[in-house]
Design a protein around this motif. Sequence first.
Motif, mmCIF file in Angstrom:
data_model
loop_
_atom_site.group_PDB
_atom_site.id
_atom_site.type_symbol
_atom_site.label_atom_id
_atom_site.label_comp_id
_atom_site.label_asym_id
_atom_site.label_seq_id
_atom_site.Cartn_x
_atom_site.Cartn_y
_atom_site.Cartn_z
ATOM 1 N N UNK A 106 0.821 -1.203 0.000
ATOM 2 C CA UNK A 106 0.000 0.000 0.000
ATOM 3 C C UNK A 106 0.855 1.254 0.000
ATOM 4 N N UNK A 107 1.914 1.197 0.797
ATOM 5 C CA UNK A 107 2.824 2.340 0.838
ATOM 6 C C UNK A 107 3.390 2.591 -0.550
ATOM 7 N N UNK A 108 3.753 1.498 -1.191
ATOM 8 C CA UNK A 108 4.380 1.663 -2.500
ATOM 9 C C UNK A 108 3.413 2.308 -3.472
ATOM 10 N N UNK A 109 2.169 1.910 -3.378
ATOM 11 C CA UNK A 109 1.182 2.483 -4.283
ATOM 12 C C UNK A 109 0.992 3.965 -3.979
ATOM 13 N N UNK A 110 0.897 4.262 -2.693
ATOM 14 C CA UNK A 110 0.737 5.664 -2.287
ATOM 15 C C UNK A 110 1.883 6.511 -2.819
ATOM 16 N N UNK A 111 3.076 5.949 -2.724
ATOM 17 C CA UNK A 111 4.254 6.700 -3.155
ATOM 18 C C UNK A 111 4.151 7.066 -4.618
ATOM 19 N N UNK A 112 3.566 6.177 -5.405
ATOM 20 C CA UNK A 112 3.425 6.480 -6.825
ATOM 21 C C UNK A 112 2.231 7.385 -7.073
ATOM 22 N N UNK A 113 1.191 7.143 -6.326
ATOM 23 C CA UNK A 113 -0.049 7.870 -6.614
ATOM 24 C C UNK A 113 0.039 9.339 -6.238
ATOM 25 N N UNK A 114 0.663 9.614 -5.117
ATOM 26 C CA UNK A 114 0.669 11.005 -4.650
ATOM 27 C C UNK A 114 1.285 11.932 -5.687
ATOM 28 N N UNK A 142 4.590 12.892 0.100
ATOM 29 C CA UNK A 142 5.383 11.700 -0.216
ATOM 30 C C UNK A 142 6.388 11.431 0.888
ATOM 31 N N UNK A 143 7.025 12.497 1.319
ATOM 32 C CA UNK A 143 8.048 12.341 2.345
ATOM 33 C C UNK A 143 7.438 11.800 3.622
ATOM 34 N N UNK A 144 6.246 12.296 3.952
ATOM 35 C CA UNK A 144 5.597 11.821 5.175
ATOM 36 C C UNK A 144 5.236 10.351 5.050
ATOM 37 N N UNK A 145 4.750 9.976 3.882
ATOM 38 C CA UNK A 145 4.437 8.560 3.676
ATOM 39 C C UNK A 145 5.690 7.730 3.880
ATOM 40 N N UNK A 146 6.775 8.236 3.334
ATOM 41 C CA UNK A 146 8.041 7.514 3.449
ATOM 42 C C UNK A 146 8.457 7.440 4.911
ATOM 43 N N UNK A 147 8.262 8.546 5.609
ATOM 44 C CA UNK A 147 8.590 8.538 7.029
ATOM 45 C C UNK A 147 7.737 7.542 7.790
ATOM 46 N N UNK A 148 6.453 7.522 7.467
ATOM 47 C CA UNK A 148 5.555 6.574 8.115
ATOM 48 C C UNK A 148 5.981 5.147 7.814
ATOM 49 N N UNK A 149 6.456 4.953 6.587
ATOM 50 C CA UNK A 149 6.907 3.608 6.225
ATOM 51 C C UNK A 149 8.082 3.193 7.103
ATOM 52 N N UNK A 150 8.934 4.155 7.396
ATOM 53 C CA UNK A 150 10.120 3.801 8.171
ATOM 54 C C UNK A 150 9.755 3.404 9.586
#
Lengths: 112, 633, 492, 166, 457
Positions: C1-9, C38-46
Amino acid sequence: MPINYYLFLAIALFSIGVVGVLTRRNAIIIFMCIELMLNAVNLLLVAFSKMHYKQAAAAAIPIANPGIDGQLFVFFIMVVAAAEVSVGLAIIVMLYRNIHSVDINFLNRLKH
Amino acid sequence: MQSSFQLAFLIPLLPLIGFLINGLGRNQLSKQWSGLIGAGTIMGSFLVSLFIFQSVESGNTAVVSYFDFIRIEGLRIPFAFQIDALSSLFLLIITGIGFLIHVYSISYMHEESSSSFARYFSYLNLFVFSMLLLVLGSNYVVLFIGWEGVGLCSYLLIGFWFKNQVYTKAANKAFIMNRIGDLAFLLAIFWLIIKTGSASFQEVFEFVQGNQGTSKFTATDITVVSLLLFIGATGKSAQLPLYTWLPDAMAGPTPVSALIHAATMVTAGIYMIARSNIIYSLAPFTLTLISWVGLATALLAATIALRQYDIKKVLAYSTVSQLGFMFLALGSGAYVAAVFHVLTHAFFKALLFLGSGSVIHAMGGEQDIRKMGGLSGKLKITYVTFLIGCLAIAGLPPLSGFFSKDAILLSAFLHQPLQYGIALFTAFLTAFYMFRLLFLTFHGSFRGTAEQQAHLHESPALMTIPLIVLALLSVVGGWIGIPAVLMHEADWLGSFLAPVLSSSTHEVSHATEWMLMSLSVVGVLLTIGFAWFLFRNYRERESKGLLRFFEHKWYVDELYDRLIVKPIFYLGRLLKEWVEPRFIDALVNGVGKTVQLAGRQIRFLQSGQIGSYVLLMVLAMVTVLLVQFFIRK
Amino acid sequence: MVVLLLLLIPLIGACFLFLYKGDYRFASNAALRVSLASLLVMGARLFYWNTPEMLTFSVPWLTSLGSSFSLRMDGLGTMLSILTTASYFLLFWYLKDRSIERPATFFAWLLLAQVGMLGVFLAIDSLLFYFFWELALIPMYFLASQWGGVRRIPVTFKFFIYTFLGSVFMLIGILYLQSKTADHSFALESIKKIRLSSDQQSWLFWLFFIAFAIKLPVFPFHTWQPDTYEESPTPVTAILSAVMVKMGILGLLRWLLPLFPIASYMWGDVVMSMAVVGIVYASFLAMQQTDLKRLVAYSSIAHIGLMTAGAFALNNMAYQGLQLQLFTHGINILGMWILADLIERKMGTRKIDSLGGIAQQSPTLTIFFVIIALANIALPLTNAFVGEFLLFNGILATPSNYYWVFAGVGGLGIIFSAVYTLKMIRAIFYGEVNAITQKPIVLESHECWVLSVIVGLILFFGIYPQPLLDMTADFSKELFSLTDITSLFRKS
Amino acid sequence: MSISAILFWVLSVAALFSALMVVTSRNPIHSVIWLIVTFFAISGHYILLNAQFLAVVNIIVYAGAIMVLFLFVIMLMNLNKESEPARHRWLQLAGGVSGGALLLVLVAALKDTELKSQQSLMLEGNTGLIKTLGQELFSNYVIPFELSSILFLSAMVGAVLIGKKD
Amino acid sequence: MNALLVSAILGVLLMLSSVFIKNKSYIHTLALAGLAGLFMLNLAELNGWLLFEIDLKGMLRFDRYALVMNAIMLASLFFYLLLSGRAMEKVGPHYADYLALLFFICAGLFMVTGYASLLILFLGIEVISIPLYILTGSDKRNLKSNEAALKYFLLGSFSTGLLLLGIAFFYGARGNFSATVSVDPTVVGSSLQLASLLLLLFAMSFKVSVAPFHFWTPDVYDGAPTVFTSFMATIVKVALFAAFVRLFEDTFSLQFSIWQPWVAGFVVLTLLIGNLTAVFQQSVKRMLAYSSIAQAGFMLLAVYAINGDSKEGLLLYAASYSLATIGIFAVLSHLQDYTFDGFNGLAKKQPVVAASLAIFFLSLAGIPLTGGFLAKLFMIKAALAYQPWLAIVAVIMAVVSVFYYFRVIQAMYFRSADDQEMMPEFPKSFPILLLVTALLVVLLGIFPETLLGLLYF
């Protein structure tokens, strides 16, 4: 007659037509040479048709109207040729109206 | 672990904090505060170092690990400090002399604007931080971090007055030459890591001792590693062939020269080799090479120093020469002697540099000794301390230089009498050029402008007190390593360092030792006399022949320029102007051009003529039919 | 899901900006918010979203071809995604206060390129990988050609053609591999199961390698790069060199090496030679440059040469170092480009010769520049040091017979990089001021912040790189197990 | 040699000769006349092969309608003299050679065909009769027959479109 | 069969319409409505619903492949008429007649996609060719158009001669004209069969403009009125390719090993000549003519590697290539300046048109996410099953094609117009329609399954 004779005759006529296309400059003559090629094909088709007729006659099981396809095809070729001639000549006439020549050497606006 | 060791992190941390405060607040801080912070943090470090030193002296050592700097599958490099005799000794030198020089600088740099004053102190603090890291590191990587850090600070401080492009060029030169050595050092570290799987001193040395000569660590490995480490050391410690940056580095403020380019940073190479003495002891070839390189450097630099007129240049070449002596000691296996000389040299060379700073200060920035003379009257304290420094470096007993130099000469004698001979000669040269400097500067008549003469004055107390302290140290500093022949069981240094440094086992008769000592002392005295005779009253003379050759520093800079710098430059030009556009890029563009050209040609097939179209078609057909029926069959 | 979000945003952001024609302030704010998201999503992923389900995404797509829309975020992908999102955020932050013609379109293209690059980093289906590979290229082409310098059209066209040429070879390779899979699938997992002879590996290796080599670029395929970097608008150059070249490295690490380990070993010497020659060659050229952007461009080639050599060192150390370097090089070069842009914008020139003495008027800028430049030459305690350290260490440990040549020649880069970097600093910042540099460069607060963040990252990861090393540890281990020469030859 | 064989040879020679004359005549009118001769010779062959319908159609449609159309156009354009300049010599040569090469290649390729022993039946068989052809045409071949009407429609539209003076 | 008959009837209707309807937009609407009807009828037939129950007597065979191909052609034609329909008015006064001819050609197209006898193939080709000769020459005052018509006519007739000789040989060897039966070539008349195979290969290559039989293409495409060039270069070519594939898949499949190398040679030659010559063109129209040759080279790969991939690929190719080219020509027919400079600065003035055009060119160049990419992908994949080097040549040539396609994109986006007066004006709805077409091209690149699914369900 052996079929080879017809084959060679047709090929010879066809090739003469090709030579004509290659060597003449008059669009009408070129067109006539193409008609010659078509006629060579017609002759060949008829000859094949009679050959198949003979083969079928020799075969054990007779089939209806053997070899008739070829002759009908010739008929269609003639039909097409007639249509083509009408259009082709119309085009040639149109061109003649515009440039007063049917010499294909003058057709060089489109190149490269 | 000794509880005091837990404070070890403070030693580098304090200067780092000083650096940060001074660096970030350089526009806000006043000069007093900058100086206070700069010197105060070093003072703090010095106190902690003393504390730790005490503990080490009572026999404690430890490796203090903080966090993992690099931890990957198969390799772990902790960020750890090693506290033992060697490092604690260096800690004292660095923080002690560092503190004095900080104090001196407060006064010396007072003319700078407050922001560049703070910048100066922040650099200086950063330098001390790096140097402390260098000596504290418990593995080669941490050592290397400090190693590069001091290089960086040296670069920053040499180019401190960055408006002057000559200075910045010198800074670049210093950094780049250091980098050449660094590459070798790095390769050595890599080699060690690959072979031993670790970079930490303890593990590496244990591995090397345990596996030397086996397929895990062959003789080749030892030679390669020791050579590479040595090349690294030549860069930092200004040995042949990488020494030329050091004289140029005198572009920096004089206290910097004292601290970095005389007392501490340049000795990093000696520290590193001494630290790796276990590897070197197994590499006789490298040791021989080191001794010869050191000797050659010592002699070369001494000859150059003979004919220099810039007060700081003389001292710089003298530094190079002294460093050569230290390498000679290392090469002879006398690690303790080398470290000893590092210590004493730090005292008297810092003293000399600071003294020269005082002279320059008094002369209003003038550095040419031809324009000086007779300063002894006006600059009394400076003169006396400078004299002590000269005597110390010349190696007259009982000053510190005597003991350390004597140890080196002795080890050279034991190792290779020829080397001893050359080294002794170089020692005489040292005395000669140092006293030439002293006489030209302080004796005779004043040769500068009237304005300068009116301006002459003794430096303020903040500058003279460090001079006095250093002079004292220069006198007594050698007493920690008095050879047995003079005083029994007085070689405190040797016994202190014994757990870390292996010492040569050669013994020599007292008679020989006495003879060697007296030879050098007499020679030095004679040389001083000769210098007095020559330079008491200075007359400008055209230098000729060999002297001219010395004056031009053996034309080494020119040689490097011709052999390395220019070829690289021209090769770069060649690549830029020929290879790149006319070969590589042309190849790429050529493909594009070929496509266009092909297109231009092929389009002529499209002649516009029906006849030719049919002809081409028929030919194609004939070809295909021919091939199909008669060839492909 | 994260990966999709990263592309979609960024995709949604790009579409929005394409359609909406706002003024600069609006467009840049929108882009900044998108990149922040995007950065926040990435942060959340971490920190939170790190279950396997969150990190993978797969839906059927192009089933008739045997492809599927499959994404997975492994260690390498995480590293590069962080780099991408962070670089974009920093860049957009930096671009907050500018004037660019047709701003909405500009940012839209940039965001579209982000989609492409993230896709490349995350795709585990080879056809999808190729799709994204090209998708990243097109926006860059348009950006560089529309907003670039005088020679932009031929230069960027060369760039496009060149990279496109490389990628079509890769496409052939991908198609060939697909035809060899048991289940006629483009999925990485299926491809990994193919047993290829060393001859097959060899020519497939070159088909793939050329694509990556051009993208990276590796000497002698590099000639598009300095021109393109010079002619592109600097923000685009920043993305090109900070993020986009990483696509090539990713290609090596995720596709080339694990799929063709034997060929990688066989041709390793050739590639390594190219790479180390490239290091020296590019350094030489960098020393000769008088244009700031060209200089940085050549220095980037040298860095890439090192990374390429590291990839073919075929050992764990180099892999770890390389992946760390992916991130650090990205951050550092981003900083370099931002600084180059600042200088060019405020001074009106980027000719090194006509600058000088900036340090007197603009000490803050000088400090930033020196720190970032020193990080660029991998000074210890800057982030690049650990990466280069491990890389060189790995190169020296390479299974090739010429390991010492590669390490030695490549190591010259350490020296040369210092030469040109210091030369540049000296020419631009030191010396007396002249007519051009009289005016001080006053940094806006957001510019200051961006540079501070970059410097912060440089120092933090220079002192404590362990989080990044841990992130890629598993990937490196797996890669090493697939490419370990000793075990490979034991098997066969 | 049977009479049909003699006829075959005579007609063949006539066809080839007149075909050559079509190609070589300088005057377009002559070419048309020679082409009509060729068509007659081919029709003769059709009769020999007992394809009477085609023989008749060939005379009526080709020799009659089509060639007259040609003649008409040539007259209209006033091309009834040897107005055509010769092509380049080498182009003519190239044309002749490549045409000849085509002939040679085809003959050489087909001279050994498996059918060479087969005979074409002459003067008998009822396939060529109008009745049989007609029946076949309107049963099995009705679709092509109808489709050819499209051809004529479009030819008609086209001829009008092109020929009409706007 | 539904569509074939109805399209002929529609042709007649339109032919007569000019008598009754004077307003051209009504005629246009009528044609569009007719086309929509045709499309629906074709879809209906795809689902098994026939308008007339006719015994085809083995002459025609409308299988799924033919019907899907027909659907694609009809859809393309629909967009063609939408985008370019009104541009025909500029050619001459016979608007209804042009449309009538188009519908007649349409009937011919269905004949060649669905033929089961060589007779129908021949007739179909003629039904296509003869009206095309006329349309090529329809701009009667324009000497270029005249010249193109005559060239097309003479060369076309010549190739018909070749086709017929091939068919005659075929007949001699097999005794019938059935195209659905593949006779074992070793049994009877092998050299005749071989000769017929090659002659048919030549003739079909001519019709789809494959080198070295492509010479007519650039001149005719260049000379013909732009609207009709668009039609010729896309829908007609696609249909003929379908016939080409069918001929070699069904009739000559057993002689695969004989013709495959020749086709490979033709592919290479076509790709080389088409692409390399296109690079040098100054006129966009002529460039597109060469590019159509280049694209034919790619489509020929479908013949080369007759397998599932190639046939699916041809469908995709047909759709994406036709739509893209139709779109480009539609814009081109509105321009005064056909050189690349004529496109300068279009992106600023007409962003939607420019964006759509860019998508079309990207698709033609084979950039991912467009239909053109997947089409090329299928082709390369198909070729790769036999010959890697052929695939490599193909992709290299795809890269070369970027050289000339991107010149237009560069002109539109990166250059500015010298003369604002020369900027074309488009009808209001035109940009939207163009954008829809472009989106379709993109959709084909993202969800090709919707199209390919038609083949199987």
